[in-house]
Design a protein around this motif. Sequence first.
Motif, PDB file in Angstrom:
ATOM      1  N   LEU A   1       2.265   1.636  -3.534  1.00  0.00           N
ATOM      2  CA  LEU A   1       1.221   2.103  -4.442  1.00  0.00           C
ATOM      3  C   LEU A   1       0.891   3.571  -4.207  1.00  0.00           C
ATOM      4  CD1 LEU A   1      -1.203  -0.959  -4.477  1.00  0.00           C
ATOM      5  CD2 LEU A   1       0.302  -0.188  -6.318  1.00  0.00           C
ATOM      6  N   THR A   2       0.891   3.998  -2.954  1.00  0.00           N
ATOM      7  CA  THR A   2       0.617   5.400  -2.638  1.00  0.00           C
ATOM      8  C   THR A   2       1.708   6.308  -3.199  1.00  0.00           C
ATOM      9  OG1 THR A   2      -0.581   4.780  -0.645  1.00  0.00           O
ATOM     10  CG2 THR A   2       0.232   7.040  -0.765  1.00  0.00           C
TER      11      THR A   2
ATOM     12  N   SER B   1       1.301   6.402  -7.032  1.00  0.00           N
ATOM     13  CA  SER B   1       0.205   7.244  -7.507  1.00  0.00           C
ATOM     14  C   SER B   1       0.515   8.717  -7.269  1.00  0.00           C
ATOM     15  CB  SER B   1      -1.111   6.851  -6.844  1.00  0.00           C
ATOM     16  OG  SER B   1      -1.066   7.074  -5.459  1.00  0.00           O
TER      17      SER B   1
ATOM     18  N   ILE C   1      -4.797   2.425  -9.546  1.00  0.00           N
ATOM     19  CA  ILE C   1      -4.011   2.202  -8.325  1.00  0.00           C
ATOM     20  C   ILE C   1      -4.897   2.373  -7.099  1.00  0.00           C
ATOM     21  CG2 ILE C   1      -2.138   3.134  -6.896  1.00  0.00           C
ATOM     22  CD1 ILE C   1      -0.641   3.716  -9.541  1.00  0.00           C
ATOM     23  N   ALA C   2      -5.756   3.389  -7.117  1.00  0.00           N
ATOM     24  CA  ALA C   2      -6.660   3.621  -5.984  1.00  0.00           C
ATOM     25  C   ALA C   2      -7.622   2.451  -5.794  1.00  0.00           C
ATOM     26  CB  ALA C   2      -7.436   4.909  -6.188  1.00  0.00           C
TER      27      ALA C   2
ATOM     28  N   LEU D   1      -7.246  -4.138  -1.663  1.00  0.00           N
ATOM     29  CA  LEU D   1      -6.326  -4.665  -0.656  1.00  0.00           C
ATOM     30  C   LEU D   1      -6.809  -4.361   0.759  1.00  0.00           C
ATOM     31  CD1 LEU D   1      -2.860  -3.849  -2.261  1.00  0.00           C
ATOM     32  CD2 LEU D   1      -3.804  -6.123  -1.808  1.00  0.00           C
ATOM     33  N   VAL D   2      -7.289  -3.154   0.991  1.00  0.00           N
ATOM     34  CA  VAL D   2      -7.772  -2.794   2.324  1.00  0.00           C
ATOM     35  C   VAL D   2      -8.989  -3.624   2.699  1.00  0.00           C
ATOM     36  CG1 VAL D   2      -8.840  -0.938   3.672  1.00  0.00           C
ATOM     37  CG2 VAL D   2      -6.787  -0.490   2.345  1.00  0.00           C
TER      38      VAL D   2
ATOM     39  N   LYS E   1      -5.832  -0.381  -4.223  1.00  0.00           N
ATOM     40  CA  LYS E   1      -5.660  -0.119  -2.797  1.00  0.00           C
ATOM     41  C   LYS E   1      -6.951  -0.382  -2.029  1.00  0.00           C
ATOM     42  CE  LYS E   1      -3.604   3.718  -1.775  1.00  0.00           C
ATOM     43  NZ  LYS E   1      -3.163   5.130  -1.815  1.00  0.00           N
TER      44      LYS E   1
ATOM     45  N   LEU F   1       0.821  -1.210   0.000  1.00  0.00           N
ATOM     46  CA  LEU F   1       0.000   0.000   0.000  1.00  0.00           C
ATOM     47  C   LEU F   1       0.855   1.261   0.000  1.00  0.00           C
ATOM     48  CD1 LEU F   1      -2.824  -1.077   2.459  1.00  0.00           C
ATOM     49  CD2 LEU F   1      -3.070  -0.602   0.022  1.00  0.00           C
TER      50      LEU F   1
END
Length: 95
Positions: free
Chosen positions: A25-26, A29, A51-52, A58-59, A55, A22
Amino acid sequence: MAILENRSSSLKNAAFLVGAVLVVLTVGSYALGIDHLLDFSRAAMAAVLIIAIVKVWLVTQYFMDIRHSPRWLQIVVNGWTLLTAGVVIGLNVGL
């Protein structure tokens, strides 16, 4: 007792790995959005949105424990994620 300790350790390792993904990815992005690595284009916007959505998935899977929930709840949450992704990306890209 050893089984529970091993399971707890593997869950912590998975949580750490997902957290690290994460973070990567953050940062990715952010780089796409602020530095315009793909120029200011619809492709860059679509990449940031994808990407968001990854995420979000995944969360929901690893930190909200949807992967251990009943099948109907998994279908609802994953369906909502895909539907939202399609609508948001479609509106921003202009499909």
